[in-house]
Motif scaffolding. Structure first.
Motif, short mmCIF file in Angstrom:
data_model
loop_
_atom_site.label_atom_id
_atom_site.label_comp_id
_atom_site.label_asym_id
_atom_site.label_seq_id
_atom_site.Cartn_x
_atom_site.Cartn_y
_atom_site.Cartn_z
N GLU A 21 19.47 35.10 32.43
CA GLU A 21 19.57 35.28 30.98
C GLU A 21 19.81 36.75 30.67
O GLU A 21 19.33 37.63 31.38
N ASP A 22 20.58 37.02 29.61
CA ASP A 22 20.75 38.42 29.20
C ASP A 22 19.56 38.84 28.33
O ASP A 22 18.60 38.08 28.17
N GLU A 23 19.64 40.03 27.75
CA GLU A 23 18.50 40.57 27.00
C GLU A 23 18.15 39.74 25.76
O GLU A 23 17.06 39.85 25.21
N PHE A 24 19.09 38.87 25.31
CA PHE A 24 18.82 38.02 24.14
C PHE A 24 18.41 36.61 24.55
O PHE A 24 18.31 35.71 23.71
N GLY A 25 18.21 36.40 25.84
CA GLY A 25 17.80 35.07 26.32
C GLY A 25 18.97 34.11 26.48
O GLY A 25 18.77 32.90 26.63
N HIS A 26 20.22 34.62 26.43
CA HIS A 26 21.40 33.76 26.60
C HIS A 26 21.82 33.73 28.06
O HIS A 26 21.73 34.75 28.75
N LYS A 27 22.33 32.58 28.47
CA LYS A 27 22.71 32.41 29.88
C LYS A 27 23.96 33.22 30.24
O LYS A 27 24.94 33.24 29.48
N VAL A 28 23.90 33.89 31.39
CA VAL A 28 25.07 34.60 31.94
C VAL A 28 25.33 34.00 33.33
O VAL A 28 24.40 33.85 34.11
N THR A 29 26.58 33.65 33.59
CA THR A 29 26.92 33.04 34.88
C THR A 29 28.09 33.79 35.50
O THR A 29 29.05 34.15 34.80
N ARG A 30 28.00 34.05 36.80
CA ARG A 30 29.16 34.59 37.50
C ARG A 30 29.59 33.60 38.57
O ARG A 30 28.78 33.12 39.34
N THR A 31 30.88 33.34 38.62
CA THR A 31 31.45 32.39 39.58
C THR A 31 32.49 33.13 40.41
O THR A 31 33.34 33.83 39.86
N VAL A 32 32.40 32.97 41.73
CA VAL A 32 33.27 33.73 42.63
C VAL A 32 34.25 32.80 43.33
O VAL A 32 33.88 31.74 43.83
N THR A 33 35.51 33.24 43.37
CA THR A 33 36.52 32.57 44.18
C THR A 33 37.21 33.64 45.02
O THR A 33 37.53 34.72 44.48
N THR A 34 37.39 33.39 46.30
CA THR A 34 38.03 34.41 47.14
C THR A 34 39.23 33.82 47.88
O THR A 34 39.24 32.65 48.25
N ARG A 35 40.23 34.68 48.08
CA ARG A 35 41.41 34.32 48.87
C ARG A 35 41.58 35.38 49.96
O ARG A 35 42.18 36.43 49.72
N PRO A 36 41.02 35.14 51.14
CA PRO A 36 41.11 36.16 52.20
C PRO A 36 42.51 36.23 52.79
O PRO A 36 43.20 35.23 52.90
N ASN A 37 42.89 37.44 53.15
CA ASN A 37 44.18 37.67 53.81
C ASN A 37 43.89 38.46 55.09
O ASN A 37 43.64 39.67 55.04
N LEU A 38 43.86 37.73 56.20
CA LEU A 38 43.42 38.34 57.46
C LEU A 38 44.34 39.47 57.89
O LEU A 38 43.89 40.51 58.38
N MET A 39 45.65 39.29 57.70
CA MET A 39 46.59 40.30 58.19
C MET A 39 46.48 41.61 57.41
O MET A 39 46.59 42.69 57.98
N GLU A 40 46.23 41.51 56.10
CA GLU A 40 46.08 42.72 55.28
C GLU A 40 44.63 43.22 55.29
O GLU A 40 44.33 44.25 54.70
N GLN A 41 43.72 42.45 55.88
CA GLN A 41 42.28 42.74 55.85
C GLN A 41 41.79 42.94 54.42
O GLN A 41 41.10 43.91 54.10
N ILE A 42 42.22 42.00 53.59
CA ILE A 42 41.88 42.06 52.17
C ILE A 42 41.26 40.72 51.76
O ILE A 42 41.72 39.67 52.22
N ILE A 43 40.25 40.79 50.91
CA ILE A 43 39.77 39.57 50.27
C ILE A 43 40.12 39.69 48.79
O ILE A 43 39.57 40.54 48.08
N GLU A 44 41.09 38.90 48.33
CA GLU A 44 41.39 38.86 46.89
C GLU A 44 40.21 38.14 46.25
O GLU A 44 39.94 36.97 46.56
N THR A 45 39.51 38.85 45.39
CA THR A 45 38.26 38.32 44.85
C THR A 45 38.43 38.08 43.36
O THR A 45 38.92 38.95 42.65
#
Ligand code: SAM
Length: 255
Positions: free
Chosen positions: A163-187
């Motif tokens: 919950e934030d400071e006002f008691g409202h829900k905050v949600t974070r959702t993660v999706t990743t696309r890893p690229n092994l050759m570039e050694q990058i995770i597109e996040t």
């Protein structure tokens, strides 16, 4: 050119709510101890919202900060007295210039993972080296790539809900696309929160560079630093098969 990308405003706003719980237990005491043991000025490169900086300043450290994100720095400016603002500047770790030298430079919590290109990583190390006093130390950390997630990635994984400071829900959702050759995770981070009774949703997509152990060793060995050690946790433990962190401690010679 370097690979700076701004942390956006909504992400900066919820940064502390998310990471004080998620990250403080892992690294805060370690970095504060390093700061307490420093014999002179300290620089936090990639200082962000001041998660560590603010406590260090309250404890009396002569600490300075640089960061490329104006949104993150705006959060930090709000937390410290106006007569301390001179300690902060908007500059990149790759090519910042400050007219002082530091006993200790730290780049906590994956700042190096935002530096995508190897030329910029090397420039970063050498730039920090030039800002250290003889005998000075540079400490940065990176995550140990988890091969399971490098292959699979995450799809709509909720990694934060509170919950934030006002008691409202905050949600974070993660999706990743890893690229092994570039050694990058597109996040992709999707943040959802309530603002004035309305549900808001924002996405932020950015690349995170991951490193392997010997790449880090080669990188530091190519730099001006005369010696270094890589630890596997924030308790000076060795690298093991189970290590989740690379904690890289680079030293500049005394003379
Ligand atoms: C995960 S946050 C860590 C913030 C803070 N060090 C902490 O431990 O909470 C990474 C920070 O690095 C900053 N950053 C990214 N690229 C940078 C660069 N090239 N130079 C300086 N800061 C950078 C971001 O704006 C962000 O504030």
């Amino acid at each position: 050119m370097n690979d700076n990308r701004e942390y956006p405003k909504h992400f900066a706003r919820f940064y502390d709510s998310i990471y004080i719980g998620m990250r403080d237990p892992a690294d805060k005491e370690y970095y504060l101890q390093q700061i307490r043991h420093a014999n002179g000025k300290v620089l936090e490169a990639g200082v962000g919202t001041g998660r560590l900086f603010k406590t260090a300043l309250i404890e009396g450290a002569d600490i300075y900060g640089v960061d490329t994100s104006s949104s993150m720095l705006a959060e930090l400016y709000d937390k410290i007295e106006p007569d301390e603002h001179y300690r902060i500047s908007r500059q990149s770790i790759v090519d910042f210039h400050l007219d002082v030298n530091f006993d200790l430079v730290i780049a906590p919590f994956r700042v190096i993972s935002h530096i995508i290109r190897k030329e910029d990583q090397l420039k970063t190390l050498n730039n920090v080296y030039h800002h250290l006093t003889p005998g000075g130390t540079f400490i940065f950390d990176a995550f140990v790539p988890d091969l399971k997630y490098i292959i699979k990635g995450f799809e709509n994984f909720v990694d934060f809900e509170d919950e934030d400071e006002f008691g409202h829900k905050v949600t974070r959702t993660v999706t990743t696309r890893p690229n092994l050759m570039e050694q990058i995770i597109e996040t992709d981070f999707e943040l959802q929160w309530i603002d004035k009774g309305k549900t808001k949703k924002e996405h932020w997509t950015f690349p995170l560079r991951f490193f392997f152990r010997y790449e880090l060793e080669h990188l530091v060995e190519r730099s001006l630093f005369e010696s270094h050690r890589i630890f596997g946790d924030f308790h000076d433990g060795p690298l093991t098969r189970g290590s989740k962190e690379f904690v890289v401690v680079c030293r500049k010679n005394k003379a």
